[in-house]
Structure formats: C-alpha cells, structure tokens
Design an enzyme around this catalytic site. Structure first.
Site: not given
Length: 887
Positions: A846, A314, A312, A118, A300, A137, A184, A133
């Site tokens: 206004h 974030r 993951q 990734r 994820e 990946t 990974q 994205g």
C-alpha cells in the site's frame, strides 16, 4: 523449618506458581529444586517482608507518587528520581522481626557457608518480560551483618535507574512490582556460564547454546570476558560448533567475602573451559529443564568439585512464540507472515484471525473452521508455503512475486530452503476441474489484455458490488439472531473469494498491461516519464476516497463558522459533529459527510481485523485530515490529481511521437495504445477486492455487536468488546455451551493480546523457530545511514514524524511519515507527507503505491526505523537508492 512463613520460605516450600510471594527468580529456583535438579540450598524473603520494609519508610507514599510522574522521554528525570528514592530507602532500618527471621533461616542452612544474595521481582523472569539484570546481586556474602546489609540493598535496587525505566517502558505500575530476596548457598565455581535451550539469534528451537568461562559467572554476565561458545543439536545430543575464546580474566571469590578479578595466564586463558563430555552432560540437563517447563529456557549454571549446579532458569523472552507453527510430522515447514503481505503487522483479534481462516478458499479440511494453509502465532497470521516451495515450478513463481511484498523476502526464503531438513515430495495434485478453471480465467485475462471491450467495466463492477453488499446485508439480517445468524455468516464468508472472480482476471490483466507497457516503453521514455505513465489511473478506490476527502473540505469552506470550528476539533468526533450540524451553512458539509461515511466509512487503520475501529464508528482521523486541507489553498487535491492525469497523458503523447517510426512503428503503436487502454480501464482495480471485504466486515460487525448485547444479557460476555476475542467456531457454539467459562477464556486472550502487542513478527519463520537473518547492503552508503528498498523515486530533506496511531495523529505539510506499515486507513496522511519511510513493505504494498501516486520519495523495508528515527529529526530520504541519512 522456617521461623516465620510470612517472611521466609525455603526452596523446598516454593513452587512455580508462587511468583506473587517470591518473585520470578525465587519461584523458578523452588520449582527446579522440587523437580530434583541440582540447585544449591537456600531460602527467600517473601514480598511481605519487602512490603513491611516499605511500610516502615515514613515517606513511602511520596516516593511512589514521585515515581508515578516519571516518563521514558526524560532520562535525566529518571536519574534524579531514582537517586532521591534510593537515598531515602538506604536510611531505612530493617525491621527487627524480619532480621531475626533471616538470621534463623541462615543458621539453619549453615553460618559457615558463603551466600549469594539476589533480588527476585514479581514481574521478573516472566514469559513476556524477563526483567533480568534490573536489580542488584551480591556474591560471596559471609556473616550476619553483611547478609542483612545485602538484603536491604537488594530491596533498594528495585529503584535503580534501569529498573525504573524498564518498568515504565513495559507499562508496569511501580506499586504493583514487589521484591523478594533470594539467599542461596554460594557455589565456589571453577567454571560457570549461561546457556539457552534455543538459539536466541536464529530462533532455532533444536539448537542449544552454551557460553562458558572460568571462575564465577559474574565476569560473563557483566561483559568483562568473552566466553567459549558451544552449540549442541538437542535432537541427537551432538556438538555442532565450538568457539574457544581468549578469556583474559576471571572473577573468583575471596576467602573473607566479596570477589576479586584475576588476569589469566597466556596458556590458561586459551584453554577450553568445558570438555566434550561436560558439554553434553550440561546439554542433557538443560534439555530436561526445558521439558519440565515446556518452553525454551535461559539458564545460569556453575561447575564445582566435578558437579554441575543450576543457579537460575527463566523463559527466553526474545523468541517469537511458536504456538500454531509446529510441524505435525516433524518435517521442516516454512511460514510467511501474511501481515507483511497485507502491510499490517499488529496483532489481530481471535475473531479477526478466524475470519481469514474461514474466508480463504485454500487449506480447508472437513469443516470451514480448520485451515492447514493458514496458521497463527503471537496474534499474527502465517501462510505455510512449504508445499509450494518444494514444487519445482511454483517455487520460482513465489520467489519472483513475493519480492513485490518485501524486497528481502526471496533472500530469506532461499536461506530457509537451503536447510538440509527442507526436503520431500511436494504432494501437490491438480484436478481436471482446477486446470479447467485456470484455463477459463487465463482466457479471460488474455481477452481483456488484447481485444475485449472494457468501456464502463469498472462502473459495472461497482454496481455489482453495491448490489452484493445489499443482498448479503438483507440475507444475514433476515436470519434469527443468535446461533442461526452466526452460522449464516460462517456460510457466507467463503463466498467472498468466488465473488472476487467477477473482476480479478480483469484487474490482473490491468496490472499486466501496466508492467508490459512500462517495460516496452523504456527505450523511448525516461525513468520519470515511465513512472508518470502509470499514475492517476482512474477506477482506484483509494484515490477516489482521497478526492472525496478533499471534496469534504470544499463543502466545509461554504460555512465560515464551520471552518472556524475545525480549528477547535478536539478528540471527540461525535461531540464535534453534533455541534457542527447546528452551525450556519453547515448543511452541505453534513450531507457530504453522511455520503462519505456511507461509501467509505467501513475503512480504517488495520481494517482487515474486524475488531478495529472504522471511520463510521470514529470519524476523527478523517475530520483531522479535512482540517489540514482547510489550511491549504482551495482545490489543491483536485489540482494534484489533475497533474498526475496530465503527466500520464503527456508521457503517452511522447511515446506516440517517438515510438512510431521504423518498420514496425505502426504495429508497435497499436500495441502501446491497447496496453494503455487496458491500463486506463481496469488497471486501477487492484484494491477492489479489499474494499468489498471491508464493506462486508461492516455489515457483519453490526450484526455481531447486536448479538453481543444478547450474550451480555445471558452473562456469556462481560462487555460488548469481548466478542472480538472469540472465534467463529465459538460464536456458533456459545449459545448452547453452558460448560465453558467464557469469562476466564476471554480474560486470558486479552492478556495474550497485551503480550502480543510487544512482539515484532518475523517476515519468514520455520517450524523449528529459525528466523532467517537478511539485510540490505549498499557499499557506498554513508556511515550510520539506514538502508531499505527504494519504491518511489526522488530525494527530500525534511523533518521526521514517527506515527504509531493514525486514529489520533496527523502530519504537518512536508513532514516525512515514518511508520511500521500503512494500509488504506492511513491514506489520508499521505496528503501532507513529503516522504515515506516504512519498516515493512515492498514495491506493490500500500505505502509504495500511494507514495508513487503522490510523487513523494519512499523507502520501505527499513528494519527498526521506528526505534532508530525520532520525531523532530532532520533526515535526507534518497528514494532513488534506498538510503536515509540522519542530518
């Protein structure tokens, strides 16, 4: 143990602050792994490896130069540039040193495993920009050759069309964004998905949302499958909603590498992906991740061999920040955006916010710097309406009055008030002195409305305001510069609101008389005549300002050379003015210009924020309007205003002619005459308090700029404008404080401001983050039409002009002004406007008031109008029904 720590870092060696070396995704994986969360093992190629790869490309400088010319306006050029860059880079070989480092790290974990490869950009998974994205990946990568190829393709994916465009839109320099690659060990997921530790739609921070599907998460992320959706209340770890989807397919890993799509059987596809115990286990784990990071997370996850894995985490970047809006006692509070009330939703400077906190006469505790009623978050000011909304009487007053600021506000407030958590005693107590004051001002309003002599009242108040400004100016400038002068300003600011009471009851009576007159007269006048009855009322400082701008054009016409010079105005007002004063016949204009700045120079866009430029500092917006006036016929501004006066008088004459008959005709006309008199004498004063406020801010701003010079000399500030990034508490203490690192504090606040500028503040938000979802509904509106609140009648077809900066942009005659909001600093643009569309506002804000004065169709509260409408489009604005059609 890594073979080359310059190019390779294992997850165990990485922490959250390693973004510069391994990007956002890599830093988060390392941080979670270090914290003990179940993260599959892996390692990262550092950004140094990417830099080495780019350095091995002979034409790297040319590629970056090509990328630097890309703009968001030309998507085709983005496609062509992206394609060219990727083609060149795909032919660049991976440096041998990097390839060997990858090989050894891969062997250390196990060559027998499959891997996910990734991208991880240095501008990715940040609190203010996710970049999720944007790069590629690769899943289920098996073997050395496939892995090295995937790494190279990840590097090249930094230059996909979507990644290039995203960086340009978010103002990231292409050279500044580096790419790490995460390698990974692959989880052969039986089930997978994503979850949000806060509801991304409602904003509720205590609601955790899980999306789940069978197989790998790629199907869900790519939008190929509709997932199950579960919601969990984190406060008690209880499932509050389950939506079981028809999951028609799934993506599974192939034995030899790569993935395959598989259609699911009719029975299996409708099965629940996660059991209730699994949902709660996952929710607990996710809540722990959120606690670890201290902010809501987008996670994820995967499930294999009876175990959950985190792939993951974030920050959720779509949520409006809650700093400053939390409830101290855990009860539900409801906040209203004061920026919407003021028609100014841009972020304010810290000093601008501090001004409001000190000035407002409510919410203070033991010192002027703390205010329980006023809160701030995301650079915006919010009022805590909770106590008022819990009151059995006052909540009705709020719901009826707030509609004038935004037509959807009552609907949003009611939605929040229906929450079962919103309860408790209101706790409001009114003292005898408060009742006495209310009674006093109530009697003044009644007297103003029905029998008081109001002749010359506006003139008296104008003189009183001039004297007050001069008195405060003299008093503050008499104080010794430094701490004493700052404290003097802090002591003076709370006096503003009491001073407003010299005319606010009368202005309130004028507004009441206007409303009552139009309500009672509707039996005898048409809607257009009722509207005309309220226009061109004397004493309105905004109308007077616009007439003064027209007067400047009349003075400019006395010099042919000056008129010619206006056609070459340029962007530097001061340089132009220096040249203009040398022109033959320009003396009358220059004298009028100085008078205008003396009277109205304190005004400007977003003028409630002291940091924003005023016309006396940069007069270019006014000069540009004068230039547009010079293209029109002489006296157009005066003729337009005179037509409003004549229309008002004509409507009143008709009322006299038609409403005087019958048993109570004489009495009725007497009442109408009184209401008309009150409206004429004090009905135009609705802007006086704000006008005084901005005039006072001019005085204070000049003192602050002078003090900033001293702080600069003391090395407390790095530049003059740093002073706007401090609060009043800090400006009093800074002179004696040698411990605080003011440079770092201000630098962080400048960075915060850049982030805040990207946010859209909610109209209503609760203390747990919920933003009530409300919208307009017109059943027979054309498909694709935009809807809003009609505030000035009429229908017009015209060309859209989307304006973001009134300091630098102007309108051609007849164009339809589209903006997020307007305030008095925008008023000169209305002179040429054929129609008005605003994202925020209500009937008394206004833009609506000025649109009615200029008799142009206007629709406000049009959500996302700035993004859905483009300059140059032709639209039909129906100010009678609130419909905008794109033609």
């Amino acid at each position: 143990m890594t073979t080359n720590s310059r190019f390779i870092l294992t997850f165990s060696e990485i922490r959250a602050n390693d973004i510069a070396r391994v990007g956002g995704k890599g830093a988060n994986l390392g941080e979670m792994s270090h914290a003990g969360f179940p993260v599959p093992p892996g390692f990262c190629l550092t950004t140094a490896a990417f830099e080495q790869f780019m350095a091995s490309c002979a034409d790297a400088e040319g590629l970056y130069a090509l990328l630097g010319r890309v703009t968001t306006d030309d998507v085709e050029s983005v496609r062509q540039v992206g394609q060219s860059v990727r083609k060149v880079l795909l032919d660049v070989a991976m440096p041998d040193e990097i390839g060997e480092a990858v090989r050894q790290s891969w062997l250390a974990i196990g060559a027998e495993h499959a891997y996910a490869v990734r991208s991880s950009a240095t501008a990715e998974d940040l609190p203010d920009a996710s970049f999720a994205g944007q790069q590629d990946t690769y899943l289920n990568i098996i073997g050395e050759e496939a892995m090295l190829d995937a790494v190279r393709r990840c590097w090249v994916s930094l230059f996909t069309d979507r990644a290039i465009l995203y960086r340009v839109q978010n103002r990231f320099n292409h050279r500044d964004v580096q790419l790490s690659v995460v390698i990974q060990q692959m989880v052969m997921a039986e089930k997978s998905g994503i979850l949000f530790t806060a509801d991304p739609l409602s904003g509720q921070r205590h609601t955790l949302c899980i999306d789940a599907s069978f197989g790998l998460g790629e199907a869900l992320v790519s939008g190929l499958v509709t997932p199950d959706a579960y919601k969990v209340d984190k406060r008690n770890n209880t499932i509050i909603d389950r939506q079981i989807a028809d999951k028609k397919m799934a993506i599974y890993p192939e034995v030899d590498g790569g993935t395959r799509q598989e259609n699911l059987s009719d029975v299996y596809r409708k099965e629940k992906v996660l059991s209730d115990p699994q949902i709660l286990d996952l929710a607990r784990m996710a809540a722990n991740v959120e606690d670890h990071y201290g902010s809501p997370q987008d996670i994820e996850w995967a499930f294999a061999e009876d175990k959950f894995y985190l792939l993951q985490s974030r920050p959720i970047t779509s949520l409006y920040p809650m700093d400053g809006l939390h409830s101290a006692d855990g009860s539900l509070h409801i906040f209203f955006s004061m920026g919407h009330q003021q028609s100014m939703t841009l972020p304010m400077s810290p000093l601008g916010i501090s001004n409001i906190e000190v000035v407002l006469p409510v919410g203070h505790t033991d010192n002027p710097f703390d205010n329980d009623f006023i809160r701030s978050s995301g650079g915006r000011i919010f009022a805590d309406l909770s106590v008022i909304l819990l009151h059995p009487v006052l909540h009705r007053v709020i719901l009826r009055s707030i509609v004038l600021m935004d037509a959807l506000a009552p609907q949003a407030l009611r939605q929040a008030m229906r929450r079962p958590e919103f309860k408790g005693p209101h706790g409001l107590r009114f003292s005898f002195s408060a009742f006495k004051a209310l009674s006093k001002y109530g009697r003044r309003m009644f007297a103003t409305m029905w029998y008081r002599d109001l002749n010359g009242f506006v003139t008296q108040i104008n003189i009183l305001m001039d004297d007050y400004v001069a008195e405060v100016d003299q008093s503050l400038n008499a104080a010794a510069p430094g701490k004493a002068q700052m404290q003097g300003i802090v002591d003076t600011l709370p006096d503003f609101f009491p001073f407003f009471l010299h005319w606010v009851p009368e202005a309130g009576a004028g507004i009441g008389a206007t409303k009552l007159l139009t309500y009672l007269a509707k039996r005898w006048l048409t809607p257009d005549e009722l509207e005309a009855l309220t226009l061109g009322v004397p004493g309105n400082v905004v109308n007077e300002m616009n007439l003064a701008i027209g007067g400047l054009a009349d003075k400019a016409r006395q010099s042919a050379q000056l008129v010619d010079s206006f056609e070459r105005l340029g962007d530097d007002a001061q340089a132009w003015l220096k040249q203009a004063e040398k022109l033959e016949g320009s003396a009358a204009f220059m004298s009028a210009w100085e008078d205008f700045l003396e009277r109205y120079g304190s005004r400007g866009p977003s003028e409630i924020d002291i940091s924003k430029a005023r016309w006396y500092e940069d007069g270019l917006p006014v000069l540009r309007v004068v230039a547009e006036f010079l293209k029109n016929e002489v006296g157009r501004h005066s003729a337009q205003h005179q037509s409003l006066i004549e229309g008002r008088q004509s409507a009143m004459q008709k009322l006299h002619a038609t409403a005087g008959s019958g048993l109570f005709g004489k009495l009725r006309l007497g009442m109408f005459n009184r209401l008309y008199y009150v409206m004429n004498e004090v009905g135009g004063m609705r802007e006086h308090h704000k006008f005084l406020m901005v005039r006072m801010l001019r005085v204070i701003k000049e003192i602050l700029k002078s003090n900033a010079v001293q702080l600069l000399a003391k090395n407390k500030l790095g530049q003059i404008d740093d002073i706007w990034f401090l609060t009043w508490r800090e400006l009093v203490s800074i002179w004696d404080d040698s411990a605080t690192d003011w440079g770092s504090l201000i630098a962080q606040r400048r960075a915060d401001m850049a982030y805040f500028e990207k946010l859209k503040p909610p109209l209503i938000i609760t203390s747990d983050g919920e933003v009530p979802a409300v919208h307009y509904q017109i059943d027979d509106a054309p498909e694709g039409a935009l809807l809003g609140n009609p505030v000035s009648p009429g229908v017009i077809e015209g060309i859209v002009h989307v304006i973001r900066d009134p300091q630098r942009e102007t309108l051609a005659p007849g164009e339809i002004l589209v903006a997020e909001f307007t305030d008095p600093g925008w008023t000169p643009l209305f002179i040429n406007a054929g129609g008005l569309i605003l994202e925020i506002g209500g009937a008394l804000t206004h833009g609506a008031v000025i649109a009615r004065e200029y008799s142009i169709p206007a629709i406000v509260g049009v959500r996302d109008a700035m993004s859905k409408l483009k300059s140059g489009q032709r639209v039909r604005v129906d100010g009678n029904r609130g419909i905008i059609e794109i033609l």
